[in-house]
Write a protein that holds these residues in place. Structure first.
Motif, short mmCIF file in Angstrom:
data_model
loop_
_atom_site.label_atom_id
_atom_site.label_comp_id
_atom_site.label_asym_id
_atom_site.label_seq_id
_atom_site.Cartn_x
_atom_site.Cartn_y
_atom_site.Cartn_z
N UNK A 14 0.85 -1.19 0.00
CA UNK A 14 0.00 0.00 0.00
C UNK A 14 0.88 1.24 0.00
N UNK A 72 -6.98 -2.37 7.51
CA UNK A 72 -7.99 -1.71 6.66
C UNK A 72 -8.04 -2.37 5.28
N UNK A 76 -11.22 -4.40 3.55
CA UNK A 76 -11.63 -3.79 2.26
C UNK A 76 -12.05 -2.33 2.39
N UNK A 77 -11.61 -1.68 3.47
CA UNK A 77 -11.90 -0.24 3.55
C UNK A 77 -11.01 0.53 2.60
N UNK A 78 -9.83 -0.02 2.32
CA UNK A 78 -8.94 0.59 1.33
C UNK A 78 -8.42 -0.51 0.42
N UNK A 79 -8.02 -0.11 -0.78
CA UNK A 79 -7.58 -1.10 -1.77
C UNK A 79 -6.05 -1.19 -1.77
N UNK A 97 -17.39 -6.89 -1.15
CA UNK A 97 -18.66 -7.03 -0.40
C UNK A 97 -18.75 -8.39 0.28
N UNK A 100 -16.59 -8.30 3.31
CA UNK A 100 -17.22 -7.55 4.40
C UNK A 100 -18.38 -8.31 5.03
N UNK A 101 -19.04 -9.13 4.23
CA UNK A 101 -20.16 -9.90 4.77
C UNK A 101 -19.66 -11.01 5.68
N UNK A 105 -15.28 -6.18 11.59
CA UNK A 105 -14.12 -5.31 11.70
C UNK A 105 -14.34 -4.33 12.83
N UNK A 109 -11.74 3.58 16.05
CA UNK A 109 -12.07 4.67 15.13
C UNK A 109 -13.48 4.55 14.57
N UNK A 110 -14.06 3.35 14.66
CA UNK A 110 -15.43 3.20 14.15
C UNK A 110 -16.38 3.65 15.24
N UNK B 228 -16.69 9.99 12.51
CA UNK B 228 -16.17 8.63 12.32
C UNK B 228 -17.25 7.58 12.16
N UNK B 232 -17.99 3.16 9.99
CA UNK B 232 -18.75 2.04 10.56
C UNK B 232 -19.71 1.46 9.52
N UNK B 235 -17.80 -0.65 6.64
CA UNK B 235 -17.30 -2.01 6.87
C UNK B 235 -18.42 -3.05 6.79
N UNK B 237 -21.49 -5.01 4.43
CA UNK B 237 -21.54 -5.39 3.01
C UNK B 237 -22.29 -4.39 2.12
N UNK B 240 -21.31 0.78 -2.02
CA UNK B 240 -21.04 2.22 -1.90
C UNK B 240 -22.12 3.05 -2.57
N UNK B 406 -15.06 5.08 -1.59
CA UNK B 406 -14.06 4.02 -1.72
C UNK B 406 -12.66 4.56 -1.50
N UNK B 408 -9.65 6.04 0.36
CA UNK B 408 -9.15 6.21 1.73
C UNK B 408 -8.75 7.64 2.02
N UNK B 412 -10.55 8.68 5.24
CA UNK B 412 -9.67 8.71 6.41
C UNK B 412 -8.78 9.94 6.47
#
Lengths: 270, 414
Positions: A14, A72, A76-79, A97, A100-101, A105, A109-110, B228, B232, B235, B237, B240, B406, B408, B412
């Motif tokens: 990354x 992350x 899959x929050x970032x690629x 997806x 994430x299913x 996570x 921070x969430x 933030x 939540x 994350x 499914x 977007x 999508x 970051x 972030x």
């Protein structure tokens, strides 16, 4: 999912494009920054590792080592810039997806929306995870009882204490009862009591056969919880194995510093 | 419909409608405040410009001749005679706003007037000048001293001048302008209402719709980012685009309500505000919106709805770049200025745009459609084009917002 691994990461990379100011800030915050020929910060540098089903795997490293970025990417929050990982059998690049299913996570921070109640948010996230309403209702009762938030289920999040919020956040992040839980810095910002509740719960989850990947810079936490540990610095894996394999009859902290000194000899001279 | 999309929309609407403070500040207050402020402005300004009916003006005259006294008395003006010595004092009083008017009639007014009119020059009793002494070319004159900064003085000045002008015209009419009782303004009631609405309402509508969107969109996008809570959601499914579309669609409802509240406030207060132009009476009938038919309202609704979706989409995308709600509110200012400038331009327009290509420009097209609907010149094709363009740009906003969720760097960024 036939593999005996919950996570298989292959050469994850990354890189972040950044301004000079942001780069200076990163250096200021972490003391180091790994920059490539194009001036991009390399947060994770060709990282490969495997997490077995049913184990607690800890990514141990100093600040700025690339732990959070790795977590992350797995969530899959970032690629990733390069490389891929199979999480619960799904590619993080091609099937975000599905990944994430299958995972839960968690990170400090969430945050939960202040305006809503834990009960409403549990139902809302159950819908997003497509959990059957009856299953969700039963699970909500179990989880809220487990974390002692039954009495606060209909109190707005804004009125909850930090510890209670964190517990509600864990319950809500696991509405779909995932087999794989990715937890970034599980005890960050928690008081000792809540931190203990969280670590106890992680052990309980392992007993129930769940796989847990956590990141931490706290040696005692890694020693107490993790079956296997990956030590990362500057986005690279320096050592991987069980506690005994890495520590070699020293404390984990000593073993870690030996690895650190070997990599950054110039800093030890100071 | 997809369950994720529905869940997001329901959550957004619950967030808004179960928050009493939010409903109060974004839906009820704008309309109420606008109504109160505009009505107050209208009545305050008109009361500043009207003289209390039981006020007796302090008016003085020097050398008020018999015919002039008759004329002014007929106009309800009761002048107090004043000596030449007191004239300077009276002028001072007028300057000090303790007196209202001083009329000074030239010495040989009647004689000079008769001479001008070619009549037999009368010998006024006690007049200093004899008939034979009226100099040729000496124009009879009247001086009116008043104070324009005193409402009572201005009013009595206008009244006196009107009475004297009418007298002058009656003495020797050269020609008259609109002197009869006829209805000279041939504009129909519909035209009058159309003109008033077309010049004012597009501006009000656009500005209030924009501020309605501004009241809810930055909070929902940049606010969630700042707190933030958006991570939540990311994350789960949830796709977007479901999040982007769900947010934009659900935000349109409170935005529309907020815009509608301001609009209703303006509509209700317009008759009060316009007291000052139409003397308080005809304003309501001037602004009778019943001149519009159902098709006009439907076209307007289509334009308004598509404009709200467009605004919410644009503001959401801009807000997603911001790290905090405060920053988002600053970042949307340039767009606000564009919207206001385009909206203001409608005030100086006599008819709507006929060049169809220009209906491809978002914001401008909405304003033009509103001008055309209010001015009874709406082209269904132009309306359809506008709605289509607005929805297309909004769809583009959904795509951009999905892509931003999508990224970051967007989610972030600190």
């Amino acid at each position: 999912m036939s593999s005996s691994y919950a996570i298989e990461a292959f050469g994850l990379v990354k890189k972040f494009k950044t301004s000079k100011r942001a780069l200076a800030r990163t250096v200021h915050e972490t003391g180091t920054a790994h920059v490539d020929a194009e001036g991009r910060i390399v947060a994770v540098d060709t990282l490969s590792f495997m997490v077995k089903r049913g184990e607690i795997y800890g990514l141990l490293g100093p600040n700025g080592a690339g732990k959070t970025t790795t977590m992350r990417m797995l969530a899959t929050l970032i690629k990733p810039t390069a490389g891929d990982a199979l999480v619960a059998g799904h590619s993080i690049v091609d099937k975000p997806e599905a990944v994430r299913a299958s995972i839960g996570f968690l990170t400090s921070e969430l945050k939960l929306e202040d305006f809503f109640t834990p009960s409403y948010l549990f139902d809302f996230f159950s819908r997003l995870h497509r959990v059957e309403p009856q299953v969700a209702a039963r699970r909500k009762q179990q989880m809220f009882r487990r974390f002692g938030i039954e009495d606060f289920a209909t109190t707005k999040v804004s009125a909850l204490s930090t510890g209670m919020r964190q517990k509600a956040s864990i319950a809500i992040s696991l509405v779909h009862d995932p087999d794989l839980i990715i937890f970034d810095e599980p005890t960050n910002g928690l008081d000792v009591i809540t931190a203990r509740v969280v670590t106890d719960y992680l052990q309980e989850l392992r007993l129930r056969g769940k796989t847990i990947v956590l990141s931490t810079h706290i040696f005692s936490l890694a020693e107490r919880l993790c079956d296997r540990i990956g030590v990362i610095m500057d986005g690279q894996m320096l050592a991987e194995g069980s506690l005994a394999e890495i520590a070699l009859e020293r404390s984990l902290e000593e073993a870690f510093f030996d690895l650190y000194v070997a990599r950054h000899p110039e800093e030890v001279l100071l | 419909m997809r369950s994720g999309l529905v869940a997001i929309m329901q959550k957004e609407l619950k967030r808004f409608f179960s928050d009493r403070r939010m409903v109060l500040t974004t839906v009820l207050l704008p309309g109420l405040l606008i109504y109160l402020i505009y009505s107050f402005m209208g009545s305050a300004m008109s009361s500043n410009l009207t003289v209390s009916s039981d006020y007796t003006p302090k008016i003085y005259a020097w050398n008020l001749t018999e015919p002039l006294a008759e004329v002014t008395e007929a106009a309800g003006l009761d002048f107090e005679p004043v000596s030449i010595e007191r004239m300077d004092n009276i002028k001072q009083e007028i300057a000090n706003k303790t007196a209202d008017l001083l009329m000074v009639v030239s010495v040989n007014f009647d004689a000079e007037l008769a001479y001008e009119l070619g009549e037999e020059v009368p010998v006024a009793q006690g007049s200093a000048v004899g008939a034979g002494e009226v100099r040729a070319g000496a124009v009879p004159s009247i001086s009116l001293y008043y104070n324009s900064t005193r409402v009572e003085s201005s009013a009595v000045y206008a009244q006196t001048q009107a009475a004297l002008s009418a007298y002058k015209e009656a003495l020797r009419p050269v020609f008259t302008v609109n002197a009869g009782e006829e209805q000279y303004n041939l504009a129909s009631e519909e035209d009058t209402a159309g003109f008033m609405f077309a010049s004012l309402l597009p501006m009000f509508l656009m500005i209030f719709l924009y501020s309605g969107c501004l009241a809810v969109a930055p909070e929902s996008i940049a606010g969630e980012k700042e707190r933030g809570t958006i991570a939540t959601l990311l994350v789960t499914p949830l796709k977007r685009w479901e999040l982007a579309l769900g947010k934009i669609l659900s935000l349109c409802i409170p935005a529309l309500l907020s815009g509608a509240s301001s609009f209703v406030g303006v509509m209700l207060s317009l008759p009060n505000l316009y007291q000052l132009e139409s003397g308080g009476s005809g304003a309501a009938s001037l602004l009778d919106s019943s001149v519009y038919g159902i098709s006009d309202y439907l076209m307007l609704l289509a334009v308004v709805l598509s404009t709200v979706v467009l605004f919410v989409g644009l503001i959401s995308v801009i807000s997603a770049f911001a790290r905090t709600t405060k920053e988002a509110n600053v970042m949307v200012m340039p767009l606000m200025m564009v919207v206001m400038l385009v909206a203001f331009s409608a005030m100086f327009q006599t008819s709507s745009e006929t060049n169809f290509v220009l209906y491809l420009a978002p914001v401008y097209n909405s304003v033009q459609c509103m001008v055309s609907v209010f001015g009874f010149t709406a082209e269904p094709a132009a309306i359809a084009l506008t709605v289509g363009v607005n929805l297309l740009v909004s769809a583009l906003c959904v795509v951009v917002l999905s892509r931003m969720f999508e990224s970051e760097r967007i989610i972030f960024s600190k």
